[in-house]
Design a protein around this motif. Structure first.
Motif, short mmCIF file in Angstrom:
data_model
loop_
_atom_site.label_atom_id
_atom_site.label_comp_id
_atom_site.label_asym_id
_atom_site.label_seq_id
_atom_site.Cartn_x
_atom_site.Cartn_y
_atom_site.Cartn_z
N LEU A 69 0.83 -1.21 0.00
CA LEU A 69 0.00 0.00 0.00
C LEU A 69 0.86 1.26 0.00
O LEU A 69 0.36 2.39 -0.01
CB LEU A 69 -0.92 0.00 1.22
N GLU A 70 2.20 1.03 0.08
CA GLU A 70 3.18 2.13 0.09
C GLU A 70 2.93 3.11 1.24
O GLU A 70 2.94 4.34 1.05
CB GLU A 70 3.23 2.81 -1.28
N ILE A 71 2.64 2.56 2.41
CA ILE A 71 2.51 3.37 3.62
C ILE A 71 3.37 2.73 4.71
O ILE A 71 3.68 1.54 4.63
CB ILE A 71 1.05 3.45 4.12
N ASN A 72 3.76 3.52 5.71
CA ASN A 72 4.58 2.88 6.75
C ASN A 72 3.69 2.32 7.86
O ASN A 72 2.50 2.62 7.94
CB ASN A 72 5.65 3.83 7.29
N LEU A 73 4.28 1.48 8.69
CA LEU A 73 3.51 0.73 9.70
C LEU A 73 2.81 1.66 10.68
O LEU A 73 1.67 1.42 11.06
CB LEU A 73 4.45 -0.22 10.44
N SER A 74 3.47 2.76 11.07
CA SER A 74 2.81 3.62 12.07
C SER A 74 1.59 4.31 11.46
O SER A 74 0.62 4.58 12.17
CB SER A 74 3.78 4.64 12.65
N GLU A 75 1.60 4.53 10.14
CA GLU A 75 0.41 5.12 9.49
C GLU A 75 -0.77 4.16 9.59
O GLU A 75 -1.89 4.55 9.90
CB GLU A 75 0.69 5.41 8.01
N ILE A 76 -0.49 2.87 9.35
CA ILE A 76 -1.57 1.88 9.39
C ILE A 76 -2.21 1.88 10.78
O ILE A 76 -3.41 1.77 10.93
CB ILE A 76 -1.02 0.46 9.07
N PHE A 77 -1.37 2.06 11.82
CA PHE A 77 -1.89 1.93 13.19
C PHE A 77 -2.25 3.27 13.82
O PHE A 77 -2.61 3.33 14.99
CB PHE A 77 -0.86 1.20 14.05
N ASN A 78 -2.17 4.34 13.04
CA ASN A 78 -2.47 5.66 13.57
C ASN A 78 -3.90 5.77 14.10
O ASN A 78 -4.85 5.54 13.38
CB ASN A 78 -2.26 6.70 12.45
N ASP A 79 -4.00 6.00 15.43
CA ASP A 79 -5.32 6.09 16.08
C ASP A 79 -6.19 4.86 15.89
O ASP A 79 -7.42 4.94 15.77
CB ASP A 79 -6.10 7.32 15.59
N LEU A 80 -5.53 3.69 15.80
CA LEU A 80 -6.33 2.47 15.57
C LEU A 80 -6.85 1.91 16.91
O LEU A 80 -6.10 1.68 17.81
CB LEU A 80 -5.47 1.41 14.84
N LEU B 73 -0.60 1.51 19.54
CA LEU B 73 0.01 0.71 18.47
C LEU B 73 0.90 1.55 17.56
O LEU B 73 1.98 1.13 17.16
CB LEU B 73 -1.09 0.03 17.65
N SER B 74 0.47 2.80 17.27
CA SER B 74 1.31 3.58 16.33
C SER B 74 2.63 3.97 16.98
O SER B 74 3.64 4.10 16.28
CB SER B 74 0.55 4.81 15.83
N GLU B 75 2.64 4.08 18.32
CA GLU B 75 3.91 4.38 19.00
C GLU B 75 4.87 3.21 18.81
O GLU B 75 6.05 3.40 18.52
CB GLU B 75 3.68 4.59 20.51
N ILE B 76 4.35 1.98 18.95
CA ILE B 76 5.22 0.81 18.81
C ILE B 76 5.87 0.80 17.43
O ILE B 76 7.02 0.47 17.27
CB ILE B 76 4.41 -0.50 19.01
N PHE B 77 5.10 1.21 16.41
CA PHE B 77 5.59 1.09 15.03
C PHE B 77 6.22 2.39 14.51
O PHE B 77 6.59 2.48 13.35
CB PHE B 77 4.46 0.65 14.12
#
Lengths: 80, 80
Positions: A69-80, B73-77
């Protein structure tokens, strides 16, 4: 039985939130589930199962999907 | 054999980076591996295996560890 259900619900909640997030990003990229699966080198039905929260995805596959998806891992988990 | 090793290396790199990140946060919290495992309701040897990149951790367990470390989670990544 209720407590077990409760435990399962709280577990699968993260899978649901993650699945919805992947669907959002995939649609932003105008990709089909099959196109995303192919780019991530995952089985073509795998993305559908992730989006429906039917799979407890592993970290290696999370990274594959993020890269595709060309995004980094912290973006995926942002406010998840 | 070299290509297979390459594929495995690139896969396990994320596990290594994640394991190091968990160890950093755990030590910041002055917790032992067993204390973190207990708080996350995971087997007491599980955290050691994660920190040594011996396990391809699943999303449900990633959330359990993050909750036990009291970080999101976004902090971890972040920049992982």
């Amino acid at each position: 039985m209720y407590i077990l259900q409760l435990a399962m619900d709280s577990n699968s909640d993260i899978l649901k939130r993650f699945g919805d997030r992947i669907r959002d990003y995939r649609k932003k990229n105008n990709m089909s589930q099959e196109e995303l699966a192919e780019k991530a080198r995952l089985h073509r039905t795998y993305i559908g199962m992730i989006e429906r929260a039917e799979k407890n995805i592993t970290l290696i596959n999370i990274e594959k999907v993020a890269n595709a998806l060309e995004i980094n891992l912290s973006e995926i988990f942002n406010d998840l």
